[in-house]
Design a protein around this motif. Structure first.
Motif, PDB file in Angstrom:
ATOM      1  N   LEU A 147       0.831  -1.117   0.037  1.00 12.41           N
ATOM      2  CA  LEU A 147      -0.159   0.121   0.013  1.00 12.41           C
ATOM      3  C   LEU A 147       0.890   0.993   0.090  1.00 12.41           C
ATOM      4  O   LEU A 147       2.018   1.196   0.264  1.00 12.41           O
ATOM      5  N   THR A 148       0.331   2.505  -0.397  1.00  8.56           N
ATOM      6  CA  THR A 148       0.946   3.466  -0.441  1.00  8.56           C
ATOM      7  C   THR A 148       0.792   4.297   0.775  1.00  8.56           C
ATOM      8  O   THR A 148      -0.372   4.601   1.086  1.00  8.56           O
ATOM      9  N   VAL A 149       1.646   4.927   1.455  1.00 11.09           N
ATOM     10  CA  VAL A 149       1.616   5.752   2.852  1.00 11.09           C
ATOM     11  C   VAL A 149       2.500   6.958   2.579  1.00 11.09           C
ATOM     12  O   VAL A 149       3.106   7.164   1.580  1.00 11.09           O
ATOM     13  N   HIS A 150       2.290   7.889   3.764  1.00 13.21           N
ATOM     14  CA  HIS A 150       3.100   8.972   3.567  1.00 13.21           C
ATOM     15  C   HIS A 150       4.043   9.153   5.197  1.00 13.21           C
ATOM     16  O   HIS A 150       3.143   9.055   6.050  1.00 13.21           O
ATOM     17  N   LEU A 151       5.174   9.524   5.092  1.00 16.94           N
ATOM     18  CA  LEU A 151       5.780   9.719   6.199  1.00 16.94           C
ATOM     19  C   LEU A 151       4.920  10.937   6.931  1.00 16.94           C
ATOM     20  O   LEU A 151       4.998  12.128   6.097  1.00 16.94           O
ATOM     21  N   GLN A 152       5.318  10.839   8.180  1.00 17.31           N
ATOM     22  CA  GLN A 152       4.658  12.294   8.744  1.00 17.31           C
ATOM     23  C   GLN A 152       5.504  13.434   8.501  1.00 17.31           C
ATOM     24  O   GLN A 152       4.948  14.582   8.481  1.00 17.31           O
ATOM     25  N   GLN A 153       6.802  13.322   8.509  1.00 13.70           N
ATOM     26  CA  GLN A 153       7.638  14.492   8.431  1.00 13.70           C
ATOM     27  C   GLN A 153       7.642  14.958   7.009  1.00 13.70           C
ATOM     28  O   GLN A 153       8.117  16.135   6.723  1.00 13.70           O
ATOM     29  N   GLU A 154       7.144  14.203   5.946  1.00 11.65           N
ATOM     30  CA  GLU A 154       7.199  14.590   4.559  1.00 11.65           C
ATOM     31  C   GLU A 154       6.032  14.012   4.005  1.00 11.65           C
ATOM     32  O   GLU A 154       6.053  13.125   3.123  1.00 11.65           O
ATOM     33  N   PRO A 155       4.802  14.597   4.248  1.00 11.54           N
ATOM     34  CA  PRO A 155       3.475  13.853   3.770  1.00 11.54           C
ATOM     35  C   PRO A 155       3.396  13.947   2.234  1.00 11.54           C
ATOM     36  O   PRO A 155       2.425  13.437   1.596  1.00 11.54           O
ATOM     37  N   SER A 156       3.929  14.901   1.906  1.00 13.47           N
ATOM     38  CA  SER A 156       3.871  15.347   0.224  1.00 13.47           C
ATOM     39  C   SER A 156       4.778  13.908  -0.559  1.00 13.47           C
ATOM     40  O   SER A 156       4.453  14.093  -1.827  1.00 13.47           O
ATOM     41  N   VAL A 157       5.305  13.075  -0.088  1.00 12.52           N
ATOM     42  CA  VAL A 157       6.210  12.162  -0.728  1.00 12.52           C
ATOM     43  C   VAL A 157       5.550  10.779  -0.733  1.00 12.52           C
ATOM     44  O   VAL A 157       5.454  10.356   0.698  1.00 12.52           O
ATOM     45  N   PRO A 158       4.836  10.441  -1.551  1.00  9.81           N
ATOM     46  CA  PRO A 158       4.365   9.045  -1.277  1.00  9.81           C
ATOM     47  C   PRO A 158       5.361   7.831  -0.955  1.00  9.81           C
ATOM     48  O   PRO A 158       6.548   7.905  -1.722  1.00  9.81           O
ATOM     49  N   VAL A 159       4.981   7.086  -0.284  1.00 11.05           N
ATOM     50  CA  VAL A 159       5.917   5.974  -0.073  1.00 11.05           C
ATOM     51  C   VAL A 159       5.235   4.550  -0.162  1.00 11.05           C
ATOM     52  O   VAL A 159       4.151   4.468   0.019  1.00 11.05           O
ATOM     53  N   ARG A 160       6.006   3.651  -0.875  1.00  3.49           N
ATOM     54  CA  ARG A 160       5.028   2.155  -1.102  1.00  3.49           C
ATOM     55  C   ARG A 160       5.734   1.522  -0.010  1.00  3.49           C
ATOM     56  O   ARG A 160       6.955   1.195   0.116  1.00  3.49           O
ATOM     57  N   ALA A 161       4.717   0.891   0.844  1.00  4.89           N
ATOM     58  CA  ALA A 161       5.088  -0.064   1.836  1.00  4.89           C
ATOM     59  C   ALA A 161       4.470  -1.589   1.377  1.00  4.89           C
ATOM     60  O   ALA A 161       3.545  -1.837   1.084  1.00  4.89           O
ATOM     61  N   THR A 162       5.734  -2.459   1.371  1.00  8.08           N
ATOM     62  CA  THR A 162       5.477  -3.904   1.052  1.00  8.08           C
ATOM     63  C   THR A 162       5.551  -4.838   2.173  1.00  8.08           C
ATOM     64  O   THR A 162       6.603  -4.623   2.874  1.00  8.08           O
ATOM     65  N   LEU A 163       4.480  -5.335   2.464  1.00  6.85           N
ATOM     66  CA  LEU A 163       4.553  -6.198   3.905  1.00  6.85           C
ATOM     67  C   LEU A 163       4.530  -7.613   3.542  1.00  6.85           C
ATOM     68  O   LEU A 163       3.773  -8.163   2.626  1.00  6.85           O
ATOM     69  N   THR A 164       5.378  -8.473   4.268  1.00  6.57           N
ATOM     70  CA  THR A 164       5.306  -9.898   3.761  1.00  6.57           C
ATOM     71  C   THR A 164       5.511 -10.570   5.361  1.00  6.57           C
ATOM     72  O   THR A 164       6.374 -10.094   6.359  1.00  6.57           O
ATOM     73  N   ALA A 165       4.808 -11.877   5.838  1.00  4.85           N
ATOM     74  CA  ALA A 165       5.010 -12.444   6.843  1.00  4.85           C
ATOM     75  C   ALA A 165       6.402 -13.202   7.073  1.00  4.85           C
ATOM     76  O   ALA A 165       7.016 -13.487   6.106  1.00  4.85           O
TER      77      ALA A 165
END
Length: 375
Positions: A147-165
């Motif tokens: 999913l795409t999230v945003h870091l609190q200190q730089e909300p204008s830059v989208p970040v892709r977070a990939t999660l695996t068990a």
């Protein structure tokens, strides 16, 4: 330990549900049959599942999993820290357990500060609920998520977070491995401005594959029996063959080389046998590596006789259709060469890259240390 922990979680859930059933005693009399059915269902669950589970654990004496070798644990921790992409290990509630060096630079948050705090605390408020939900789903075993999230200190830059068990050895709960990557070509700098570019997804995948290979090699070498140098070299050849190289040729020694192992494609049994019978002293690349102790990386080798000829007189590189090769000396800590490892790729596959050559060079030192220890 893992099964015991799971049983403990099941019992804790049962206790919570019993408390809810007790609180339901105040419902109207007409609804009591429903509550009674739920209570009977819970009792059946204990009788049919939890009690046999407890008996099995007690009779088998399963109290803990075998601990991972201390050296291997230290190596894997070091590998985790040195992975060149931002990686975090969190639990099902997103509490950070580990943050590697790249992740601290990416997020601008120190590892010591992040550990023990929810990773969602460093995300924009709008993204926290979705991230928690996806992490919980991954921890339940429902598959990898992204999913795409945003870091609190730089909300204008989208970040892709990939999660695996991920199930760490000896631990009762499933953890979640989070890989962070910019959704575009910019990296949050931690100072409010975009930073330099990070590896693309394909490059990240290649690097992850290399780390898996290094991990497999370390595991194979650390689990070797004390039987001399040949098993170490043969085990290393088996790890590299197929998943990394089409051909693996292992020669032990330095002043007097001995061919220890030759692994090639299944359809090339005749060529493998011919290469196994070749004298390593007749291979210029091998001799040069053993004497000079330097790695050779060649793409489309210009000299067809750089690896000598086989028994039929045909150049080995031509007969094996070699498109790229790596010839690496196995140099120990004292500078002594314990052997030479040669890798071929053939056909239309990709050539060896500089990054792969660097990984093989690192593994060659590990192989040499294992050979010296078992000598």
């Amino acid at each position: 330990m893992a099964e015991t922990g799971e049983l403990g979680e099941q019992l804790a859930d049962f206790v919570r549900r019993v408390a809810e059933l007790k609180a339901a005693r105040s419902v109207p009399a007409g609804d009591l049959p429903t509550v009674l059915d739920a209570a009977l269902f819970e009792l059946d669950h204990v009788v049919d599942r939890l009690w046999p589970w407890f008996q099995r654990l007690s009779s088998d004496g399963v109290t803990s999993m075998a601990s991972v070798d201390r050296q291997e644990q230290q190596l894997l921790k070091a590998l985790f820290q040195r992975v060149p992409v931002p990686v975090a290990l969190v639990d099902r509630e997103t509490v950070v357990r580990r943050l590697n060096f790249a992740a601290t630079a990416f997020t601008g948050v120190r590892a010591g500060y992040a550990t023990g705090r929810p990773l969602t605390g460093f995300l924009a408020h709008a993204d926290r609920a979705a991230f928690r939900s996806q992490a919980a789903a991954v921890a339940r075993g429902e598959g990898d998520r992204s999913l795409t999230v945003h870091l609190q200190q730089e909300p204008s830059v989208p970040v892709r977070a990939t999660l695996t068990a991920l199930r760490p050895g000896g631990e009762p709960r499933t953890a979640v491995l989070v890989v962070l990557q910019p959704a575009d070509d910019l990296v949050p700098s931690g100072r409010g401005v975009p930073g330099p570019a990070v590896p693309s997804l394909s490059e990240t995948t290649r690097r992850a594959a290399l780390m898996d290979l290094v991990d497999a090699m370390a595991t194979a070498l650390l689990s070797l029996p004390d039987e001399g140098t040949a098993p170490a070299l043969e085990r290393a050849a088996e790890v590299l063959h197929g998943r990394f190289a089409d051909w693996v040729v292992a020669d032990a020694g330095a002043a007097r080389l001995t061919r220890t192992a030759v692994l090639g494609p299944a359809e090339c049994a005749e060529e493998v046998a011919a290469l196994a019978g070749q004298d390593p002293a007749a291979c210029p690349l091998v001799v040069e590596a053993a004497r000079g102790g330097s790695t050779a990386l060649q793409v489309r080798p210009e000299d067809p006789e750089a690896f000598g000829r086989d028994a039929s007189g045909a150049p080995v590189l031509v007969r094996a259709n070699v498109t790229s090769l790596l010839c690496v000396p196995l140099t120990g800590a004292s500078g002594t060469v314990h052997g030479v490892l040669t890798l071929f790729r053939s056909g239309t596959g990709p050539a060896f890259s500089m990054a792969e050559a660097q990984a093989v060079d690192m593994m060659s030192r590990h192989i040499a240390l294992a050979m010296a220890r078992l000598n």
